[in-house]
Design an enzyme around this catalytic site. Structure first.
Site, PDB file in Angstrom:
ATOM      1  N   ARG A  59       0.822  -1.214   0.000  1.00 54.35           N
ATOM      2  CA  ARG A  59       0.000   0.000   0.000  1.00 54.35           C
ATOM      3  C   ARG A  59       0.854   1.262   0.000  1.00 54.35           C
ATOM      4  O   ARG A  59       0.444   2.282  -0.566  1.00 54.35           O
ATOM      5  CB  ARG A  59      -0.947  -0.006   1.188  1.00 54.35           C
ATOM      6  CG  ARG A  59      -2.081  -0.979   0.960  1.00 54.35           C
ATOM      7  CD  ARG A  59      -3.054  -0.981   2.105  1.00 54.35           C
ATOM      8  NE  ARG A  59      -4.257  -1.695   1.740  1.00 54.35           N
ATOM      9  CZ  ARG A  59      -5.056  -2.305   2.611  1.00 54.35           C
ATOM     10  NH1 ARG A  59      -4.762  -2.273   3.894  1.00 54.35           N
ATOM     11  NH2 ARG A  59      -6.138  -2.920   2.201  1.00 54.35           N
ATOM     12  N   LYS A  79     -20.100 -15.741   1.489  1.00 52.46           N
ATOM     13  CA  LYS A  79     -21.530 -15.575   1.712  1.00 52.46           C
ATOM     14  C   LYS A  79     -22.240 -14.871   0.574  1.00 52.46           C
ATOM     15  O   LYS A  79     -21.805 -13.831   0.102  1.00 52.46           O
ATOM     16  CB  LYS A  79     -21.750 -14.791   3.007  1.00 52.46           C
ATOM     17  CG  LYS A  79     -21.335 -15.591   4.240  1.00 52.46           C
ATOM     18  CD  LYS A  79     -21.091 -14.711   5.435  1.00 52.46           C
ATOM     19  CE  LYS A  79     -22.389 -14.186   6.039  1.00 52.46           C
ATOM     20  NZ  LYS A  79     -22.109 -13.159   7.063  1.00 52.46           N
ATOM     21  N   GLY A  91     -10.658  -8.356  -1.025  1.00 52.11           N
ATOM     22  CA  GLY A  91      -9.465  -8.633  -0.228  1.00 52.11           C
ATOM     23  C   GLY A  91      -8.948 -10.050  -0.389  1.00 52.11           C
ATOM     24  O   GLY A  91      -7.763 -10.269  -0.656  1.00 52.11           O
ATOM     25  N   GLY A 145     -13.473  -3.402   0.143  1.00 54.06           N
ATOM     26  CA  GLY A 145     -14.833  -2.888   0.337  1.00 54.06           C
ATOM     27  C   GLY A 145     -15.213  -1.863  -0.710  1.00 54.06           C
ATOM     28  O   GLY A 145     -16.345  -1.845  -1.207  1.00 54.06           O
TER      29      GLY A 145
HETATM   30  P1  ADP Z   1     -13.368 -11.305  -1.083  1.00 53.74           P
HETATM   31  O1  ADP Z   1     -12.597 -10.828   0.129  1.00 53.74           O
HETATM   32  O2  ADP Z   1     -12.466 -11.609  -2.232  1.00 53.74           O
HETATM   33  O3  ADP Z   1     -14.502 -10.388  -1.424  1.00 53.74           O
HETATM   34  P2  ADP Z   1     -14.992 -13.045   0.536  1.00 53.74           P
HETATM   35  O4  ADP Z   1     -14.516 -12.340   1.758  1.00 53.74           O
HETATM   36  O5  ADP Z   1     -16.394 -12.848   0.123  1.00 53.74           O
HETATM   37  O6  ADP Z   1     -14.017 -12.719  -0.697  1.00 53.74           O
HETATM   38  O7  ADP Z   1     -14.801 -14.612   0.711  1.00 53.74           O
HETATM   39  C1  ADP Z   1     -13.544 -15.199   0.947  1.00 53.74           C
HETATM   40  C2  ADP Z   1     -13.663 -16.370   1.880  1.00 53.74           C
HETATM   41  O8  ADP Z   1     -14.610 -17.303   1.411  1.00 53.74           O
HETATM   42  C3  ADP Z   1     -12.361 -17.118   1.991  1.00 53.74           C
HETATM   43  O9  ADP Z   1     -11.858 -16.979   3.301  1.00 53.74           O
HETATM   44  C4  ADP Z   1     -12.722 -18.569   1.671  1.00 53.74           C
HETATM   45  O10 ADP Z   1     -12.117 -19.497   2.531  1.00 53.74           O
HETATM   46  C5  ADP Z   1     -14.225 -18.565   1.866  1.00 53.74           C
HETATM   47  N1  ADP Z   1     -14.877 -19.643   1.103  1.00 53.74           N
HETATM   48  C6  ADP Z   1     -14.813 -19.862  -0.215  1.00 53.74           C
HETATM   49  N2  ADP Z   1     -15.483 -20.977  -0.556  1.00 53.74           N
HETATM   50  C7  ADP Z   1     -15.996 -21.485   0.573  1.00 53.74           C
HETATM   51  C8  ADP Z   1     -16.782 -22.641   0.885  1.00 53.74           C
HETATM   52  N3  ADP Z   1     -17.174 -23.479  -0.065  1.00 53.74           N
HETATM   53  N4  ADP Z   1     -17.120 -22.855   2.168  1.00 53.74           N
HETATM   54  C9  ADP Z   1     -16.728 -21.990   3.135  1.00 53.74           C
HETATM   55  N5  ADP Z   1     -15.981 -20.888   2.917  1.00 53.74           N
HETATM   56  C10 ADP Z   1     -15.625 -20.629   1.648  1.00 53.74           C
HETATM   57 MG    MG Z   2     -13.022 -10.950   2.243  1.00 51.12          MG
END
Ligand code: ADP
Ligand code: MG
Length: 399
Positions: free
Chosen positions: A37, A200, A356, A379
């Protein structure tokens, strides 16, 4: 981008008040473990110094909860910053963010000198977007520059309020982020394919709703895909599901049918008998998840279908891992997407990764340099993809 940037200002003899994102990870000895960063802000700082300005930097660090937290002072950052900026006449920091001492120090700066203010979130007025704090900050510079894309979705005194009291323009990092994300979103070369995953569905509904009307195909993976599978009546054992979002999943499936966008869901999965890297695991069709097992990655058939959908795409946006990539037995789906994006980039596509964890996965894959744009704002990129206005961007001067 229709916002003014630092190129639109004559900086000679001016003081630039720059909001950067120096929210870097520190270890227990206050050593910076990842300076990405800080490096990301260098082009803007160098440009300002090179064009005759002095620079006053402000940033938050961590979550001090509206009070001074010794471990969250920005002091460790100033050491690293001065190493990275040998061309600066002087790089100093101060233990306050506003007030008499900050004002006196800022006013004494000579062109070519850099001053880093203290963690903006030590002041309870920052997150309240208090106008008095905004005015006090505004006194520290002649022109405000926002280069903190990662904080642009927050309306805080240092990201939004201050811009009401000074001419306000975008820095180079902000410009690059907006060009990449808005460019892909609003003016995509087609086919335009997006990949959405992560834990989620409830976190990503806004993104999916906004993208469905724009894309040619939407590929879904990660934990959030489970709720779509649940909506289709499959039994998913101990998989992460959000029953309260089944209705939304239905609606999104129907919405996809009503548009020309293809919505692809996983057809097979890597399942495990525990949430652990050491768990037993195997591949099954999504229709055959036994009780006591859970989906932790998309399976090889799904990977193949997603690779196929990404082949020939001219614009790709990816947010959210396909599986629990932090554990190597469940990282394949995520790595395959990173690989497919790298190949698409090589073939001339514009590829963008935001979020992230998705960014961490791409960095981990070693393919980061083969992606067109990796967003520094988790975010903020999510809110932008949801079609929401970022307050820290909206307040900048229009061209
Ligand atoms: P980003 O930060 O890229 O927006 P998220 O925070 O929404 O992504 O999701 C990332 C998390 O989702 C990771 O920590 C990963 O382990 C979890 N994840 C991905 N697939 C699954 C799954 N099938 N079951 C539980 N957790 C999951
Ligand atoms: Mg995340």
């Amino acid at each position: 981008m229709n916002k003014k940037t630092i190129r639109d200002i004559d900086w000679q003899g001016k003081r630039a008040l720059v909001r950067v994102d120096f929210n870097v990870p520190l270890d227990d000895n206050e050593v910076i473990t990842d300076d990405t960063r800080i490096r990301a802000a260098l082009p803007t700082i160098r440009y300002l110094l090179g064009n005759g300005a002095s620079v006053v930097l402000m940033s938050h660090l961590g979550r001090p909860k509206k009070k001074v937290v010794e471990k969250l002072r920005l002091r460790p950052v100033v050491g690293r910053l001065s190493e990275l900026l040998p061309e600066a006449q002087k790089v100093t920091s101060i233990r306050v963010t506003t007030g008499e001492a900050a004002l006196a120090t800022a006013r004494s700066l000579q062109p070519g000198e850099v001053l880093l203010l203290e963690n903006t979130r030590f002041d309870p007025r920052e997150e309240a977007n208090d106008d008095e704090m905004a005015q006090e900050l505004a006194q520290l510079g002649d022109v405000y520059v926002n280069d903190a894309f990662g904080s642009a979705h927050r309306a805080h005194a240092s990201t939004e309020g201050v811009a009401r009291h000074l001419p306000a323009v975008a820095g180079f990092l902000m410009e690059a982020e907006l060009n990449a994300l808005y460019g892909a979103l609003e003016n995509p070369q087609r086919p335009f394919v997006t990949v959405i995953g992560g834990a989620k569905i409830s976190d990503k509904i806004g993104v999916m709703e906004n993208l469905l009307g724009r894309v040619d195909a939407l590929l879904v993976g990660g934990g959030m895909a489970n709720t779509f599978l649940l909506a289709q009546g499959y039994r998913l054992g101990d998989s992460l599901v959000e029953p309260e979002s089944v209705e939304i999943a239905h609606t999104l499936i129907e919405k996809a049918k009503a548009t020309s966008a293809r919505l692809l869901l996983p057809t097979d999965a890597v399942i495990a008998d525990a949430f652990s890297a050491e768990a037993q695991h195997r591949v099954v069709p999504v229709t055959d998840v036994p009780d006591g097992w859970r989906i932790l990655d998309i399976g090889p058939e799904s990977v193949g279908a997603y690779q196929e959908a990404l082949k020939g795409a001219k614009t790709i946006i990816w947010n959210g891992p396909m599986g629990v990539f932090e554990m190597s037995p469940f990282a394949r789906g995520t790595l395959a997407i990173a690989q497919a994006m790298a190949e698409a980039t090589e073939a001339g596509a514009t590829t963008v990764v935001g979020g992230g964890d998705s960014v961490a996965a791409v960095e981990q894959s070693g393919l980061a340099s083969k992606i067109s744009h990796i967003s520094t704002g988790g975010g903020a990129s999510l809110e932008l993809l949801e079609g929401r206005t970022l307050p820290g961007v909206a307040i900048l001067q229009d061209r």
